[in-house]
Write a protein that holds these residues in place. Structure first.
Motif, mmCIF file in Angstrom:
data_model
loop_
_atom_site.group_PDB
_atom_site.id
_atom_site.type_symbol
_atom_site.label_atom_id
_atom_site.label_comp_id
_atom_site.label_asym_id
_atom_site.label_seq_id
_atom_site.Cartn_x
_atom_site.Cartn_y
_atom_site.Cartn_z
ATOM 1 N N THR A 124 9.414 -5.784 -3.061
ATOM 2 C CA THR A 124 8.417 -4.840 -2.590
ATOM 3 C C THR A 124 8.966 -3.743 -1.704
ATOM 4 O O THR A 124 8.215 -2.973 -1.150
ATOM 5 N N VAL A 150 3.741 -2.843 10.085
ATOM 6 C CA VAL A 150 2.991 -3.322 8.931
ATOM 7 C C VAL A 150 1.508 -3.425 9.245
ATOM 8 O O VAL A 150 1.114 -3.984 10.262
ATOM 9 N N ILE A 173 0.809 -6.877 -6.230
ATOM 10 C CA ILE A 173 1.408 -5.666 -5.683
ATOM 11 C C ILE A 173 0.578 -4.476 -6.163
ATOM 12 O O ILE A 173 0.414 -4.274 -7.367
ATOM 13 N N MET A 277 0.499 -7.131 -1.487
ATOM 14 C CA MET A 277 1.267 -6.102 -0.796
ATOM 15 C C MET A 277 0.848 -4.766 -1.388
ATOM 16 O O MET A 277 0.818 -4.614 -2.607
ATOM 17 N N ALA A 279 0.920 -0.346 -1.153
ATOM 18 C CA ALA A 279 1.536 0.876 -0.646
ATOM 19 C C ALA A 279 0.928 2.062 -1.381
ATOM 20 O O ALA A 279 0.356 1.918 -2.464
ATOM 21 N N THR A 376 8.286 -0.914 5.806
ATOM 22 C CA THR A 376 7.255 -1.530 6.637
ATOM 23 C C THR A 376 6.169 -0.533 7.027
ATOM 24 O O THR A 376 4.993 -0.901 7.151
ATOM 25 N N LEU A 379 3.781 -0.406 4.032
ATOM 26 C CA LEU A 379 3.148 -1.625 3.532
ATOM 27 C C LEU A 379 1.851 -1.987 4.247
ATOM 28 O O LEU A 379 1.727 -1.834 5.458
ATOM 29 N N VAL A 381 -0.390 -5.656 4.022
ATOM 30 C CA VAL A 381 -0.340 -6.999 3.449
ATOM 31 C C VAL A 381 -1.505 -7.817 3.990
ATOM 32 O O VAL A 381 -2.196 -7.404 4.928
#
Length: 595
Positions: A124, A150, A173, A277, A279, A376, A379, A381
């Motif tokens: 990731t 994060v 993802i 995760m 993005a 980070t 991301l 999560v």
């Protein structure tokens, strides 16, 4: 740039302080011995606490009062006094001026060790950097710093409450179409709430020998279930579900969060994601820039005014805006549809993984720090993996998977028959269920081919030779997981239809088994081959061992019906698992050209 060339302690690049220790093969954070300890501004990369083992001036560290030079702990270099009256500096200590070697002796080269980091597998973006940077002194403090970058989302029961290192796990993802970051305003709907634009369900096998990355088309028609979301004030809100809509609406619409997308995956595939995760567009730009670009290949020159992608035929290196254009373009490849773009994105991810696990990245502290920061910050999560320890655990488990055993594939789909102008797709009910079942049962797409080859070899070895007549075959039948009454049904078939009259019912097996087996000793090989032919057993199902005696006191074979038993007289099959027909498939180690 080397910090010594700056002349000022506050100009030190944080990345220059991460040094590969040749003794351990790990990166360690080392502050220059001459750096001020109180008045100088602190480095952006947190270092070890003053007085901690391995820090300048700490007891037992180089330069500390009373140091004998014989400590071998992490972050220290052993000092030698090989020549009388002359001390040889530590192997990795930075020197402020050249020193002459001891007369008559050649300096020892540091022992070459392959960095453990070179085995790291990135998925990731930030996981590999977590592993490498966490290895050295001060790594924990730096990981806490990264943890602050994060963002987390509480997905409730949509995922797992914790990460389990000894189990298979699934991570959804998500790449959203949200336009954050400078320069991203011109991409499509700049007011997007962030829909599920790119979606990959990553399944990592329990034994970490393989993984499957299953792309879920954003335009696939699905049913979105009711979804409980957690609001900013801590309250919960149920967002009603809807039927017959695009998958990308499972995120963003009506305030749906990543937990809603996870629930939709479960509803559609039967596979429950444990974690997610996420993005946005900006992550592609920052990650590719952090590693110095990603290698891509196209069969024909590309000039797409809509995505602004311009590439010559053959291989190129893309980063930043150009990398984002590469993964966004739909009009440069294939039939200009989303399915062809998915293939290009899979190829891009494979190349990104190879670049991040390459020596150029792993041996560059500058790249690793930039990569960790970029990843980070990009991301989001779920809370279950949003802490420093769990993120590191996820990374350590991901790095165990060999790239050659990571399969990229896509949910098998068909054009939506309800549309005259084809714009969406539906799951292919003839193919998709088998793909979903393989993932649910932790079966590798790459390993299946190897198993089939082994099956063929086993069949050739064990089934080759003379066969007894059915009336000479002695066998007892046991139920080891088949439906109740299966042993008697199979016995009736053997005696009445197959001519295996010397057979008997031995009741239930001591334990359940997944696959039907036939155990026999070497003296019964001709009988085993005959029975295997009757039942359609593979060579792998034939298990040489010790014989037992039947009710007449004669040596007999044991047939144990497993969970794969489908009824009396039904051939059990020559292969336990057959590779499904996939619409597309590739592995992470393959270098492919988009067309």
């Amino acid at each position: 740039m080397d910090a010594q060339g700056r002349g000022r302690a506050d100009d030190v690049d944080p990345a220059d302080q991460w040094v590969l220790n040749p003794r351990t093969g790990e990166y360690e954070l080392r502050l220059p011995p001459s750096a001020p300890q109180s008045s100088a501004p602190q480095s952006p990369v947190p270092g070890p606490r003053r007085g901690a083992p391995g820090s300048p001036g700490a007891p037992g560290s180089p330069g500390a009062p009373g140091d004998t030079g014989h400590q071998d702990g992490p972050g220290t270099a052993r000092r030698r006094t090989d020549a009388p009256g002359r001390e040889v500096p530590p192997q990795r200590r930075r020197r402020t001026a050249p020193e002459e070697p001891v007369p008559g002796r050649r300096g020892r080269r540091p022992e070459k060790k392959r960095s453990k980091g070179k085995k790291v597998l990135l998925w990731t973006g930030g996981t590999m950097a977590f592993v490498v940077l966490a290895a050295g002194a001060g790594g924990y403090l730096y990981l806490k710093h990264l943890e602050g970058n994060v963002s987390t989302t509480d997905v409730g029961t949509a995922g797992s409450s914790s990460f389990k290192k000894d189990e298979a796990f699934n991570i959804l993802i998500i790449g959203t179409d949200k336009r954050t970051g400078e320069g991203n305003e011109g991409y499509g709907d700049k007011g997007s709430a962030g829909h599920a634009d790119t979606n990959i369900l990553l399944h990592v096998a329990k034994d970490r020998s393989n993984a499957t990355a299953l792309s879920i088309p954003r335009d696939m028609i699905v049913d979105i279930p009711d979804c409980e979301t957690t609001q900013e004030d801590g309250s919960t809100e149920i967002i009603p579900g809807t039927s017959g809509v695009r998958f990308n609406q499972s995120l963003g619409d009506l305030g749906r969060d990543a937990g809603c997308a996870m629930r939709t995956v479960t509803e559609t595939t039967g596979i429950k994601p444990d974690h997610f995760m996420m993005a946005d567009f900006n992550a592609v730009k920052t990650l590719t820039t952090a590693v110095g670009g990603v290698d891509v290949c196209v069969e024909h020159a590309v000039d797409d005014p809509k995505s602004h992608l311009t590439l010559p035929a053959g291989e190129s290196t893309v980063k930043g805006e150009q990398a984002l254009a590469f993964v966004r373009t739909r009009h440069a490849f294939g039939n200009e549809g989303d399915l062809d773009r998915i293939k290009v994105q899979q190829q891009f991810l494979g190349s990104l993984m190879r670049k991040m696990s390459s020596g150029d990245t792993l041996t560059s502290p500058t790249k690793l720090v930039k990569l960790a920061e970029a990843a980070t910050e990009a991301l989001t999560v779920d809370k279950a993996i949003g802490n420093v320890g769990t993120l590191k655990d996820v990374a350590l488990e991901l790095k165990k998977v060999p790239p050659k055993n990571i399969t990229f594939t896509t949910v098998p789909v068909l054009d939506n028959p309800a549309e005259k102008v084809k714009a969406t797709v539906i799951p292919n009910e003839a193919k998709a269920p088998q793909v979903f079942d393989m993932i649910k049962n932790d079966i590798s797409f790459t390993e299946v081919e190897q198993k089939e080859k082994k099956e063929k070899a086993a069949v050739a070895a064990r089934l080759k030779g003379e066969k007894s007549e059915p009336g000479e075959v002695r066998v007892r039948v046991m139920n080891g997981g088949a439906p109740a009454g299966s042993a008697q049904q199979e016995l009736s078939y053997l005696q009445t239809d197959a001519g295996v009259t010397k057979s008997e019912n031995a009741g239930n097996a001591p334990a359940e088994v997944d696959r039907t087996t036939l155990e026999y000793d070497t003296g019964q090989a001709d009988q085993a081959r005959a029975l295997a032919e009757i039942l359609g057993l593979s060579g792998a199902a034939m298990q040489p061992g010790d014989s037992v005696t039947n009710s007449q006191g004669l040596p007999t074979m044991t047939l144990t019906l497993g969970k794969d038993f489908r009824g009396a007289g039904v051939k059990i099959g020559a292969s336990s698992v057959k590779k499904p027909e996939l619409d597309s498939a590739s592995t992470a180690d393959q270098k492919l050209c988009a067309s």
